[in-house]
Design an enzyme around this catalytic site. Structure first.
Site, PDB file in Angstrom:
ATOM      1  N   HIS A  40       0.861  -1.192   0.000  1.00  0.00           N
ATOM      2  CA  HIS A  40       0.000   0.000   0.000  1.00  0.00           C
ATOM      3  C   HIS A  40       0.895   1.239   0.000  1.00  0.00           C
ATOM      4  O   HIS A  40       1.977   1.231   0.597  1.00  0.00           O
ATOM      5  CB  HIS A  40      -0.905  -0.008   1.245  1.00  0.00           C
ATOM      6  CG  HIS A  40      -1.948   1.058   1.188  1.00  0.00           C
ATOM      7  ND1 HIS A  40      -1.676   2.360   1.518  1.00  0.00           N
ATOM      8  CD2 HIS A  40      -3.239   1.016   0.800  1.00  0.00           C
ATOM      9  CE1 HIS A  40      -2.780   3.086   1.339  1.00  0.00           C
ATOM     10  NE2 HIS A  40      -3.744   2.285   0.901  1.00  0.00           N
ATOM     11  N   GLU A  87      -3.836   2.324  -7.212  1.00  0.00           N
ATOM     12  CA  GLU A  87      -4.137   3.403  -6.269  1.00  0.00           C
ATOM     13  C   GLU A  87      -3.141   4.539  -6.494  1.00  0.00           C
ATOM     14  O   GLU A  87      -2.075   4.567  -5.858  1.00  0.00           O
ATOM     15  CB  GLU A  87      -4.003   2.908  -4.827  1.00  0.00           C
ATOM     16  CG  GLU A  87      -5.058   1.921  -4.412  1.00  0.00           C
ATOM     17  CD  GLU A  87      -5.392   2.042  -2.929  1.00  0.00           C
ATOM     18  OE1 GLU A  87      -6.578   2.138  -2.623  1.00  0.00           O
ATOM     19  OE2 GLU A  87      -4.472   2.047  -2.102  1.00  0.00           O
TER      20      GLU A  87
HETATM   21  P1  13P Z   1      -9.282   6.712   0.298  1.00  0.00           P
HETATM   22  O1  13P Z   1     -10.467   5.966  -0.228  1.00  0.00           O
HETATM   23  O2  13P Z   1      -9.494   7.317   1.656  1.00  0.00           O
HETATM   24  O3  13P Z   1      -8.727   7.678  -0.698  1.00  0.00           O
HETATM   25  O4  13P Z   1      -8.127   5.626   0.523  1.00  0.00           O
HETATM   26  C1  13P Z   1      -7.821   4.787  -0.525  1.00  0.00           C
HETATM   27  C2  13P Z   1      -6.906   3.757  -0.026  1.00  0.00           C
HETATM   28  O5  13P Z   1      -5.761   4.032   0.285  1.00  0.00           O
HETATM   29  C3  13P Z   1      -7.432   2.394   0.122  1.00  0.00           C
HETATM   30  O6  13P Z   1      -6.414   1.478   0.315  1.00  0.00           O
END
Ligand code: 13P
Length: 259
Positions: free
Chosen positions: A94, A166
Site C-alpha cells: 500500500h 491506487e
Molecule cells: P481513500 O479511499 O481514503 O482515498 O483511501 C484509498 C486507499 O488508500 C485504500 O487502500
C-alpha cells in the site's frame, strides 16, 4: 465477469469495540449479494474478534500488511504464517507502507510470495505519485511495481493475485474522501489495461485475464458507480468512505447494480 470485489481498508481507525459496533450497524443495512464480495481490512488487532463476529458467507477479512518471514525475532510484525486461516486477502505494498514506512520493492516482493505460500491472496497496490504523473511516468511506475512485486511467482500463482491501482495523489487523508481529487474512470481503465499488459508480458495471456484489478483513491458512494462502469475493473479498494455505513452500503449497491 466474476464477483465485484469491494475492499474496505479501515487503515488505523476503530478500536476493537468500535469495529464490532460498526459491523453490527453495517450488517443491518447492507445485504449479501451473490455478485458482490465484501472484504473488511481492519487493524490486525481486530481480525480475531471480527472473525468470530462476522457471517463468513457475507464478509471476508483482509490484513492491511504482513511480514514475510514465518516466525522469529521481528518485533512488532505479524507474519503471513500467523494470519493463515484468519484472512482471505492481504494488502501488500500500500502506498502508505511504501511512502510513510519506506517499504522497499524487495520487501513487497517477499511479502507477496509469503502470502501466496500461506494461502492468502495478495492485493498488490501500485500507483504513481503526483510528480511522477506530471512527468508522464505513470505507465513506467506501474510496470516497475508489477514486475518487481510479482517476480517470485509462477504464472499459476500470479493468476490468483489482485492488483489495486491506487494513484498516490488520489488517496484521501480519510475524513476528506468526498472532496479529495480522485482519478477518472478513464484513468482507471487505462491503468487497468496497462497492468494487464505488463502481466501478459510476464506470465502470458491467460494469467493476465484471470488477475483481478481494482481501483482505489477517494472512492465514495457518489462516484463508485462511475468507476464500476469500467469493464476492465473487478472492484474497488476504499479507505475513508468505508468508515461510514451509508457510504459503504451505497458502494455495495452500485456494485450489485453493475449488471
Ligand atoms: P481513500 O479511499 O481514503 O482515498 O483511501 C484509498 C486507499 O488508500 C485504500 O487502500
Amino acid at each position: 465477469m466474476g464477483k465485484t470485489l469491494i475492499i474496505a481498508n479501515w487503515k488505523m481507525n476503530f478500536t476493537v469495540h468500535e469495529a464490532s459496533v460498526f459491523l453490527h450497524k453495517l450488517d443491518k443495512v447492507v445485504q449479501n449479494h451473490r455478485n458482490v464480495e465484501m472484504v473488511i481490512a481492519p487493524t490486525a488487532l481486530c481480525l480475531q474478534p471480527l472473525s468470530i463476529q462476522i457471517d463468513h458467507a457475507k464478509y471476508k477479512l483482509a490484513a492491511q500488511n504482513l511480514y514475510w518471514r514465518d516466525e522469529g525475532a521481528f518485533t512488532g510484525e505479524v507474519s503471513a504464517h500467523q494470519l493463515r486461516g484468519l484472512v482471505k486477502y492481504a494488502l501488500i505494498g500500500h502506498s502508505e507502507r511504501r511512502y510513510v514506512f519506506h517499504e522497499h520493492e524487495k520487501d513487497i516482493r517477499n511479502k507477496v510470495q509469503a502470502a501466496v505460500r500461506n494461502g492468502i491472496i495478495p492485493v498488490l497496490c501500485v500507483g504513481e505519485t503526483a510528480a511522477e504523473r506530471t512527468d508522464g511516468e505513470t505507465d513506467m511506475i506501474i510496470h516497475n511495481q508489477i514486475v518487481s512485486g510479482l517476480a517470485n511467482l509462477t504464472a499459476d500463482e500470479a493468476k490468483t493475485v489482485v492488483v489495486a491501482y491506487e494513484p498516490v495523489w488520489a488517496i484521501s487523508k480519510g475524513k476528506d474522501f468526498a472532496g479529495h481529487a480522485s482519478a477518472t474512470p478513464g484513468d482507471a481503465a487505462k491503468a487497468a489495461r496497462s497492468i494487464r499488459r505488463q502481466i501478459q508480458h510476464l506470465f502470458g495471456r491467460e494469467t493476465a485475464q484471470e488477475v483481478r484489478v481494482l481501483y482505489g483513491g477517494s472512492v465514495n458512494g457518489s462516484n463508485s458507480a462511475g468507476f464500476l462502469t469500467v469493464t476492465e475493473l473487478d472492484g474497488l479498494l476504499v479507505g475513508g468512505a468505508s468508515l461510514h455505513v451509508d457510504e459503504f452500503s451505497k458502494m455495495v449497491k452500485s456494485a450489485h447494480d453493475r449488471r
